[in-house]
Design an enzyme around this catalytic site. Sequence first.
Site, PDB file in Angstrom:
ATOM      1  N   MET A   1       0.840  -1.182   0.000  1.00 25.51           N
ATOM      2  CA  MET A   1       0.000   0.000   0.000  1.00 25.51           C
ATOM      3  C   MET A   1       0.882   1.242   0.000  1.00 25.51           C
ATOM      4  SD  MET A   1      -2.900  -1.592   0.078  1.00 25.51           S
ATOM      5  CE  MET A   1      -2.134  -3.047  -0.669  1.00 25.51           C
ATOM      6  N   CYS A   2       0.548   2.218  -0.809  1.00 21.87           N
ATOM      7  CA  CYS A   2       1.373   3.418  -0.949  1.00 21.87           C
ATOM      8  C   CYS A   2       0.484   4.641  -1.133  1.00 21.87           C
ATOM      9  CB  CYS A   2       2.296   3.311  -2.169  1.00 21.87           C
ATOM     10  SG  CYS A   2       3.361   1.852  -2.203  1.00 21.87           S
TER      11      CYS A   2
END
Length: 440
Positions: free
Chosen positions: A1-2
């Site tokens: 996740m970014c």
Amino acid sequence: MCDTLVALGDATADGGLLFAKNSDRERNEAQLIEMTPRRQNAPGALLKATYIAIPEVAETHACLLSRPFWMWGAEMGANEHGVVIGNEAVHATLPAQRRRALIGMDLVRLGLERGATAAEAVEVMTGLLERHGQGGDCGHLHRFYYNNSFIVADPREAYVLETVGRWWVVKRVDGARSLSNALSLGAEFDACSGDLADHARQQGWVNDVGRFDFAGRLLDEERDAVSCGRARCARGQALLDARRGRLTVGDMMAILRDHGDAAANDPAWAPAQTVGRTICMHAGEGLRRSQSVGSMASEWIAGRAVHWITASASPCLSLFKPVLFETGLPGQGAAPTDKADTESRWWRHERLHRAALDTYPERLAAFAAVRDDLEASFRDRICKALDTGVSAADLKAVVQHCWDEADAAEAYLRGPQASRPPRGAFAQSWRRLNKAAGLV
């Protein structure tokens, strides 16, 4: 996740473009920072990406890369021409390809190596996507297959590029834009791949004015409920919009350190209290396996790109330090792996970061004021050096002093240990991964 952010000149305080990204990956998946030189390649040469080999080009650009230690591709980076790119894992109703091909991180690096402008990088990435496809395991200890979205920018403009398989859509950014782990381009895209347009017509997606909703048709709602991609994108956009017209690189760093409203209103907040996922990601129990393992922000001062990197996990407990192509990359120590190593810059900080989790509010309070003052000082020094046109040697010395002072400031992360070992699922999840890394 970014989470990836970009702000064009009309949204910033000084009229220059700003870019930032947190790379969220598994907690022992150390991120390697490196500068790669230009390459000149012989006709017919092949390039070995993470999983497959593709034809080389005659010449590539010098790059600054932040990449998971085990793969060829990069999560984020910049090139010598001022192009910056960051990617996001996204999930569609069509399953991601498991067969090995290019992966999203390969496309980030290829765009940087082969594109001298943002538009050229987008053309490179979409052409390679159509030719070679995307696929293969992108996880470290856990298998993870996904498609990718990207922000691609240069000093003049920025684009959002979103993909599903070999399909793509692209839109030029206006103002400021946040991007997270969810497809976000609806019917407002500027261009798309020809086969996607054909598929949309065949499926009856196209409306009366010849448009179709890309994200509306393809977003995987169930996966988004787990990744909180749309919620984090909205949070990042709200924080950008609150400072629109006044945004600075310090604001971008602050957004990368955001833990949400609950943390902002509670000085006793700690990562173990995280509900869902936040922009500054702290790993925990269950499906929250990822943490922000590396962070980057970029700005343009006196016409020159200055990149600010943590070279460490957890931006809230890290300092952003300057990197310029003309001065090179300060020493990073041994290349990190997934095993703790005191010779590695990433792991030296990670040992401090993990110890700080047991008494996080106290450690953060002691560190944050020093962190913010130092970063402001670093930027002042870099601006002064660039504005006054100091020699290359003097500029390199200014950069190195910033890194040295950042290393010394990590002493503020040290502090009293918890009175007794923490308990519960959060602590147990960390003990297991600490043991795997050799942190005992």
